[in-house]
Design an enzyme around this catalytic site. Structure first.
Site, short mmCIF file in Angstrom:
data_model
loop_
_atom_site.label_atom_id
_atom_site.label_comp_id
_atom_site.label_asym_id
_atom_site.label_seq_id
_atom_site.Cartn_x
_atom_site.Cartn_y
_atom_site.Cartn_z
N GLU A 37 0.82 -1.21 0.00
CA GLU A 37 0.00 0.00 0.00
C GLU A 37 0.86 1.27 0.00
O GLU A 37 0.51 2.25 -0.66
CB GLU A 37 -0.94 0.01 1.22
N CYS A 192 -12.63 2.58 -15.30
CA CYS A 192 -12.88 4.02 -15.14
C CYS A 192 -11.55 4.76 -15.04
O CYS A 192 -11.24 5.41 -14.05
CB CYS A 192 -13.74 4.27 -13.90
N CYS A 199 -16.32 2.99 -20.61
CA CYS A 199 -17.65 3.15 -20.01
C CYS A 199 -18.64 2.08 -20.44
O CYS A 199 -19.53 1.69 -19.68
CB CYS A 199 -18.21 4.53 -20.34
N CYS A 202 -18.45 -0.89 -18.13
CA CYS A 202 -18.43 -0.61 -16.69
C CYS A 202 -19.70 -1.13 -16.02
O CYS A 202 -20.81 -0.88 -16.50
CB CYS A 202 -18.30 0.89 -16.44
N CYS A 208 -24.54 6.17 -13.94
CA CYS A 208 -23.39 7.08 -13.89
C CYS A 208 -23.71 8.38 -14.64
O CYS A 208 -24.02 8.36 -15.83
CB CYS A 208 -22.15 6.41 -14.49
#
Length: 346
Positions: A37, A192, A199, A202, A208
């Site tokens: 991370e 995205c 799109c 998605c 959206c």
């Protein structure tokens, strides 16, 4: 679309298409996920993978990390950039050893106090490793929320940040939190995307706003970008018998704690410095200049090579410097720009 449906769509997509075999997802521990991370902050997965593998091979756990030096950590970090992250890892390991008896804390209130671990990173560590109910809000998640909800106000506004946190915390499911968090990150990273999002495939496109308006650029992190400033630097490459003089940067700016060549913002300052150190400037050779990009500025690097016939007294290892051996390189942290110049010399 209800919040439940949003999270379920993300989970359904993740189970079919999500990334489940990344190096830090195998043999998962708090330590391994923490390292990943920190490396992933402002850095793409494909870039991080080889660095993570190399790092874990050298430091497989907290105990081995605490036995390492900052120079060793920076050596493994060389080329990854944002070197403060490496120092944060070093300092966090020491704190965990002294304050938590060498055991990685599982309390988010303890985690967020550690160097380099904010609310989102702490949530990622605990949800990915222990499936604890904590949300994450990295760049990928922000981009999805901004486009999905059609948020157009200033993205660096504290009010907007708070709004995004409220949204993601309401959407995050209590069960399967880790899978949901990974799923929404993967949708942001793979679908995205910041440029030319996919799109049409998605799982969230039915509601959206950016997709409905066909205006994904309108809801983008690219707004209000600051034009990069340009800086010129002259680097003095002092060469003696297959060694190069390098000094350690102890100033808190770029390349903190890394080794690099003596540098100057003006060519005349470089010449005067060499004269002061009794270097014959008639023997200098100006190498080809090149451009090196940083996140916030562009550097035009101008290397100047000077070969010495004997070591000057002014160059000694007591002055935060070393003679870097080109045949048997020391394991120290080097900026990517320095590595570029070294390749020109070998």
């Amino acid at each position: 679309m209800t919040l439940h449906i949003f999270s379920q769509l993300v989970l359904n997509w993740y189970h079919l298409n999500g990334r489940k075999n990344l190096p830090w997802q195998r043999d998962k521990t708090l330590y391994r996920v923490w390292i990943s991370e920190i490396m992933l902050q402002q850095t793409q997965v494909k870039t991080v993978i080889p660095y993570f593998k190399k790092f874990i091979s050298k430091f497989p756990n907290l105990n081995s990390l605490n036995n390492g030096t900052l120079n060793e950590i920076l050596y493994l970090w060389s080329g990854l950039g944002y070197y403060k992250r490496a120092k944060n890892i070093y300092e966090t390991a020491k704190i965990i050893k002294n304050k938590f008896n060498g055991k990685f804390p599982k309390n988010i209130l303890d985690l967020v106090k550690l160097p380099g671990i904010g609310k989102s990173t702490a949530g990622a560590i605990l949800s990915f490793t222990l499936n604890y109910f904590f949300s994450i809000l990295d760049g990928n998640v922000k981009r999805i929320l901004i486009r999905y909800y059609g948020i157009s106000e200033c993205l660096k506004n504290t009010k907007t940040e708070k709004k995004l946190w409220n949204l993601i915390e309401n959407i995050t499911p209590i069960h399967n939190t880790g899978a949901f968090n990974q799923g929404i990150i993967d949708i942001g990273a793979l679908i995205c995307t910041s440029k030319i999002p996919k799109c049409n495939i998605c799982p969230l496109n039915t509601k959206c706003i950016a997709y409905k308006e066909k205006e994904w650029k309108k809801y983008s992190f690219q707004k209000n970008t600051i034009k990069k400033i340009k800086k010129k630097y002259w680097f003095v490459i002092i060469y003696f018998q297959n060694t190069i003089w390098m000094q350690k940067n102890t100033i808190k700016n770029i390349w903190n704690n890394l080794f690099y060549f003596p540098s100057f913002e003006k060519k005349n300052d470089a010449i005067q410095w060499m004269k002061k150190n009794q270097i014959n400037v008639k023997n200098i050779k100006e190498m080809n200049s090149f451009c090196h990009e940083f996140s916030h500025f562009t550097m035009y690097a101008n290397p100047i090579l000077i070969k010495l016939f004997f070591k000057h007294n002014c160059f000694n290892t007591k002055k935060q410097g070393i003679w870097y051996n080109l045949n048997k390189p020391q394991k120290i942290g080097l900026p990517k720009l320095v590595e570029k110049i070294l390749k020109l010399l070998i």
